[in-house]
Design a protein around this motif. Structure first.
Motif, PDB file in Angstrom:
ATOM      1  N   TYR A 105      15.127   7.419   6.636  1.00 50.65           N
ATOM      2  CA  TYR A 105      15.803   8.463   5.725  1.00 50.65           C
ATOM      3  C   TYR A 105      14.707   9.933   5.576  1.00 50.65           C
ATOM      4  O   TYR A 105      14.285  10.873   5.084  1.00 50.65           O
ATOM      5  CB  TYR A 105      15.692   8.414   4.070  1.00 50.65           C
ATOM      6  CG  TYR A 105      17.541   7.681   4.378  1.00 50.65           C
ATOM      7  CD1 TYR A 105      18.521   8.206   3.620  1.00 50.65           C
ATOM      8  CD2 TYR A 105      17.657   5.763   4.594  1.00 50.65           C
ATOM      9  CE1 TYR A 105      19.694   7.268   4.164  1.00 50.65           C
ATOM     10  CE2 TYR A 105      17.965   5.515   4.353  1.00 50.65           C
ATOM     11  CZ  TYR A 105      19.401   6.508   3.524  1.00 50.65           C
ATOM     12  OH  TYR A 105      21.214   5.515   4.340  1.00 50.65           O
ATOM     13  N   GLY A 106      12.889  10.182   5.645  1.00 50.35           N
ATOM     14  CA  GLY A 106      12.132  11.033   6.252  1.00 50.35           C
ATOM     15  C   GLY A 106      11.939  11.541   4.547  1.00 50.35           C
ATOM     16  O   GLY A 106      11.238  12.137   4.695  1.00 50.35           O
ATOM     17  N   VAL A 107      11.768   9.702   3.584  1.00 47.99           N
ATOM     18  CA  VAL A 107      10.999   9.971   2.237  1.00 47.99           C
ATOM     19  C   VAL A 107       9.846   9.172   2.483  1.00 47.99           C
ATOM     20  O   VAL A 107       9.373   8.449   3.628  1.00 47.99           O
ATOM     21  CB  VAL A 107      12.134  10.294   1.563  1.00 47.99           C
ATOM     22  CG1 VAL A 107      13.099  11.027   1.710  1.00 47.99           C
ATOM     23  CG2 VAL A 107      12.122   8.771   2.069  1.00 47.99           C
ATOM     24  N   ASP A 108       8.797   9.703   1.795  1.00 50.68           N
ATOM     25  CA  ASP A 108       7.665   8.684   1.430  1.00 50.68           C
ATOM     26  C   ASP A 108       8.324   7.375   0.834  1.00 50.68           C
ATOM     27  O   ASP A 108       9.001   7.372   0.169  1.00 50.68           O
ATOM     28  CB  ASP A 108       6.588   9.649   0.537  1.00 50.68           C
ATOM     29  CG  ASP A 108       6.264  10.579   1.059  1.00 50.68           C
ATOM     30  OD1 ASP A 108       5.619  11.588   1.952  1.00 50.68           O
ATOM     31  OD2 ASP A 108       5.556  11.615   0.079  1.00 50.68           O
ATOM     32  N   SER A 109       7.329   7.330   1.096  1.00 49.33           N
ATOM     33  CA  SER A 109       6.962   5.039   0.345  1.00 49.33           C
ATOM     34  C   SER A 109       5.727   4.642   0.037  1.00 49.33           C
ATOM     35  O   SER A 109       5.141   5.300   0.443  1.00 49.33           O
ATOM     36  CB  SER A 109       7.476   4.352   1.269  1.00 49.33           C
ATOM     37  OG  SER A 109       6.866   4.156   2.904  1.00 49.33           O
ATOM     38  N   TYR A 110       5.943   3.585  -1.099  1.00 46.96           N
ATOM     39  CA  TYR A 110       5.082   3.091  -1.844  1.00 46.96           C
ATOM     40  C   TYR A 110       4.972   2.059  -1.431  1.00 46.96           C
ATOM     41  O   TYR A 110       6.822   1.768  -2.260  1.00 46.96           O
ATOM     42  CB  TYR A 110       4.601   3.640  -2.661  1.00 46.96           C
ATOM     43  CG  TYR A 110       4.113   5.087  -3.234  1.00 46.96           C
ATOM     44  CD1 TYR A 110       2.827   5.655  -2.964  1.00 46.96           C
ATOM     45  CD2 TYR A 110       5.058   6.112  -2.633  1.00 46.96           C
ATOM     46  CE1 TYR A 110       2.275   6.841  -3.207  1.00 46.96           C
ATOM     47  CE2 TYR A 110       4.683   7.696  -3.030  1.00 46.96           C
ATOM     48  CZ  TYR A 110       2.678   7.695  -2.914  1.00 46.96           C
ATOM     49  OH  TYR A 110       2.283   8.874  -3.046  1.00 46.96           O
ATOM     50  N   THR A 111       3.932   1.123  -1.674  1.00 49.08           N
ATOM     51  CA  THR A 111       4.415  -0.317  -1.717  1.00 49.08           C
ATOM     52  C   THR A 111       3.092  -1.122  -2.724  1.00 49.08           C
ATOM     53  O   THR A 111       1.625  -0.962  -2.828  1.00 49.08           O
ATOM     54  CB  THR A 111       3.638  -0.982  -0.425  1.00 49.08           C
ATOM     55  OG1 THR A 111       5.037  -1.353   0.750  1.00 49.08           O
ATOM     56  CG2 THR A 111       3.851  -2.677  -0.895  1.00 49.08           C
ATOM     57  N   LEU A 112       3.285  -1.604  -3.976  1.00 51.21           N
ATOM     58  CA  LEU A 112       2.481  -1.561  -5.289  1.00 51.21           C
ATOM     59  C   LEU A 112       2.617  -3.431  -5.169  1.00 51.21           C
ATOM     60  O   LEU A 112       3.722  -3.895  -5.088  1.00 51.21           O
ATOM     61  CB  LEU A 112       3.147  -1.010  -6.485  1.00 51.21           C
ATOM     62  CG  LEU A 112       3.142   0.469  -6.768  1.00 51.21           C
ATOM     63  CD1 LEU A 112       3.399   1.028  -7.667  1.00 51.21           C
ATOM     64  CD2 LEU A 112       2.298   1.246  -6.139  1.00 51.21           C
ATOM     65  N   ASN A 113       1.491  -3.695  -6.023  1.00 48.16           N
ATOM     66  CA  ASN A 113       1.619  -5.270  -6.423  1.00 48.16           C
ATOM     67  C   ASN A 113       2.309  -5.307  -7.420  1.00 48.16           C
ATOM     68  O   ASN A 113       0.880  -5.072  -8.764  1.00 48.16           O
ATOM     69  CB  ASN A 113      -0.214  -5.447  -5.825  1.00 48.16           C
ATOM     70  CG  ASN A 113      -0.198  -6.924  -6.847  1.00 48.16           C
ATOM     71  OD1 ASN A 113       0.469  -7.706  -6.667  1.00 48.16           O
ATOM     72  ND2 ASN A 113      -1.581  -7.616  -6.634  1.00 48.16           N
ATOM     73  N   GLY A 114       3.114  -5.961  -7.731  1.00 47.16           N
ATOM     74  CA  GLY A 114       3.749  -6.241  -8.683  1.00 47.16           C
ATOM     75  C   GLY A 114       3.067  -7.182 -10.403  1.00 47.16           C
ATOM     76  O   GLY A 114       3.232  -7.721 -11.250  1.00 47.16           O
ATOM     77  N   MET A 115       2.426  -8.130  -9.739  1.00 43.84           N
ATOM     78  CA  MET A 115       1.867  -9.092 -10.045  1.00 43.84           C
ATOM     79  C   MET A 115       0.535  -8.584 -10.316  1.00 43.84           C
ATOM     80  O   MET A 115      -0.743  -8.847 -11.183  1.00 43.84           O
ATOM     81  CB  MET A 115       1.135 -10.064  -9.283  1.00 43.84           C
ATOM     82  CG  MET A 115       2.622 -10.718  -8.502  1.00 43.84           C
ATOM     83  SD  MET A 115       3.719 -10.930  -9.268  1.00 43.84           S
ATOM     84  CE  MET A 115       3.311 -12.861 -10.590  1.00 43.84           C
TER      85      MET A 115
ATOM     86  N   VAL B 222      10.280   3.311  -3.232  1.00 44.24           N
ATOM     87  CA  VAL B 222       9.077   2.320  -3.874  1.00 44.24           C
ATOM     88  C   VAL B 222       8.671   0.612  -4.239  1.00 44.24           C
ATOM     89  O   VAL B 222      10.342   0.659  -3.923  1.00 44.24           O
ATOM     90  CB  VAL B 222       8.775   2.274  -5.331  1.00 44.24           C
ATOM     91  CG1 VAL B 222       6.989   1.817  -5.575  1.00 44.24           C
ATOM     92  CG2 VAL B 222       8.039   3.794  -6.011  1.00 44.24           C
ATOM     93  N   GLU B 223       8.303  -0.171  -3.077  1.00 43.67           N
ATOM     94  CA  GLU B 223       8.774  -1.357  -3.410  1.00 43.67           C
ATOM     95  C   GLU B 223       7.537  -2.675  -4.230  1.00 43.67           C
ATOM     96  O   GLU B 223       6.116  -2.429  -3.522  1.00 43.67           O
ATOM     97  CB  GLU B 223       8.454  -2.599  -2.068  1.00 43.67           C
ATOM     98  CG  GLU B 223       9.145  -3.438  -1.707  1.00 43.67           C
ATOM     99  CD  GLU B 223       8.752  -3.993  -0.386  1.00 43.67           C
ATOM    100  OE1 GLU B 223       9.210  -5.131   0.225  1.00 43.67           O
ATOM    101  OE2 GLU B 223       8.225  -3.502   0.591  1.00 43.67           O
ATOM    102  N   VAL B 224       7.755  -3.393  -5.099  1.00 44.45           N
ATOM    103  CA  VAL B 224       6.526  -3.329  -6.115  1.00 44.45           C
ATOM    104  C   VAL B 224       7.070  -5.285  -5.565  1.00 44.45           C
ATOM    105  O   VAL B 224       8.054  -6.427  -5.327  1.00 44.45           O
ATOM    106  CB  VAL B 224       7.001  -2.925  -6.995  1.00 44.45           C
ATOM    107  CG1 VAL B 224       5.903  -4.244  -8.547  1.00 44.45           C
ATOM    108  CG2 VAL B 224       6.870  -2.064  -7.912  1.00 44.45           C
ATOM    109  N   LEU B 225       6.339  -5.676  -4.904  1.00 39.70           N
ATOM    110  CA  LEU B 225       5.868  -7.248  -4.743  1.00 39.70           C
ATOM    111  C   LEU B 225       5.908  -7.788  -5.712  1.00 39.70           C
ATOM    112  O   LEU B 225       4.622  -7.845  -6.211  1.00 39.70           O
ATOM    113  CB  LEU B 225       4.742  -7.364  -3.231  1.00 39.70           C
ATOM    114  CG  LEU B 225       5.504  -7.096  -2.231  1.00 39.70           C
ATOM    115  CD1 LEU B 225       3.753  -6.782  -1.202  1.00 39.70           C
ATOM    116  CD2 LEU B 225       6.581  -6.401  -1.443  1.00 39.70           C
ATOM    117  N   THR B 226       7.028  -9.139  -6.229  1.00 42.76           N
ATOM    118  CA  THR B 226       6.496  -9.063  -7.405  1.00 42.76           C
ATOM    119  C   THR B 226       7.754 -10.226  -7.445  1.00 42.76           C
ATOM    120  O   THR B 226       7.330 -11.059  -6.550  1.00 42.76           O
ATOM    121  CB  THR B 226       7.683  -8.742  -9.059  1.00 42.76           C
ATOM    122  OG1 THR B 226       7.211  -9.423 -10.006  1.00 42.76           O
ATOM    123  CG2 THR B 226       8.420  -8.590  -8.544  1.00 42.76           C
TER     124      THR B 226
END
Length: 336
Positions: A215-225, A250-254
């Protein structure tokens, strides 16, 4: 199972601990413990027949919503899924009313009509029982912000990893990108879409990174723990969205420690996998970091937990003693 490499957002937890200070961190820990106690106790009430309908526990994922609200503030539009108890608590809805809603009583958050999946507040546009059903609302709220020129505000939508492949997610994200809307799509990747592992349900991973490229947008990956990592990440995300005026994924790994719902025994998951997940518990991690920094003692953590447990037990008593809705009011508020 193929190992996925994630470009995790980096945070300096030691520096952030000092910056936020004791009062902020104790308040965050208190909110996380309140959410944990609320879901743990209300699940027990469900098993006793006090609560009917569906029930989806937030246990294990408390850091995500707590850090997001702490970092962003409540002066934005929030939308979420059927796993909505924690976010409603963070929106400062009275615990008595939330518990009464679970009990189906007239004193509940939605008058006893919505139940577990439909908490709401002035800025929380409801929990949604339909997977991905709230995502067009995320775009609509973002459109209203842009249309009314409300500077400094954004629309935040929480969804599960399973909902990331729903058409509503992509239609909503497509419009948000096309129209440069201030929308943040937060994928709470708890590794399971009901009983299916995310690796068997989503073709390209990391999820946020893959879709953002398309989609041509920014992304972030966060540590949900990790509360501190999430807090720092959401602070940066807010600044970026307000500056670039474009949506963000945003993808939050939890992890969730319970099944998909209260009726799911989670037999698809090994005991060892669950134990490993619980070793990384976000509440224990934040408490341990504060103890190591001499900001709090274990005895104080125990006292906070005990106080939150009492709040929830008192709410259960309130709910149990509240009246059921009058059957004559059944059709009130129904417009279609």
């Amino acid at each position: 199972m193929t190992k996925i490499e994630y470009n995790m957002f980096e945070s300096d937890n030691g520096k952030l601990l000092k910056k936020l200070g004791v009062d902020h961190l104790k308040a965050a820990l208190t909110k996380m413990l309140l959410i944990r106690n609320f879901d743990t106790r209300s699940e027990a009430a469900y098993q006793q027949g006090k609560i009917g309908g569906f029930f989806h526990s937030t246990v294990g994922q408390e850091a995500v919503g707590t850090a997001a609200v702490d970092a962003l503030g409540l002066d934005h539009w929030y939308s979420t899924t059927y796993r909505c108890h924690g976010l409603a608590i963070l929106h400062e809805e009275p615990i008595n009313e939330l518990m009464a809603e679970l009990y189906g009583r007239s004193t509940g958050n939605a008058g006893g009509r919505g139940g577990s999946m439909h908490f709401y507040s002035d800025k929380l546009l409801g929990g949604f029982g339909i997977v991905g059903g709230h995502l067009p609302v995320v775009a609509g709220a973002a459109f209203s912000i842009k249309y009314q020129k409300q500077e400094g505000k954004i629309s935040i939508g929480f969804l599960g990893d399973g909902a990331s492949v729903q058409g509503t997610f992509h239609e909503s994200l497509n419009l948000a990108t096309l129209w440069d809307l201030p929308a943040v799509y937060v994928i709470e990747n708890n590794q399971w879409g009901m009983g299916t592992a995310v690796s068997r349900a989503v073709c390209n991973q990391p999820i946020a990174e893959s879709f953002a490229k398309a989609y041509g947008v920014d992304s972030y990956t966060l540590n949900g723990m990790d509360y501190l990592n999430c807090y720092a990440g959401f602070k940066q995300i807010l600044a970026d969205v307000l500056k670039k005026k474009k949506p963000v994924i945003v993808e939050v790994l939890t992890e969730r420690y319970k099944g998909h719902s209260v009726s799911d025994p989670g037999l698809y998951r090994s005991k060892e996998d669950l134990e490993n997940a619980m070793k990384r518990d976000s509440i224990h991690k934040l408490a341990a970091e504060m103890i190591a920094a001499k900001m709090i003692k274990q005895e104080q953590v125990d006292e906070i937990n005990k106080a939150q447990k009492k709040i929830v037990i008192d709410a259960m008593k309130f709910a149990d003693e509240s009246p059921f809705p009058d059957p004559m009011s059944l059709e009130e508020g129904v417009y279609a």
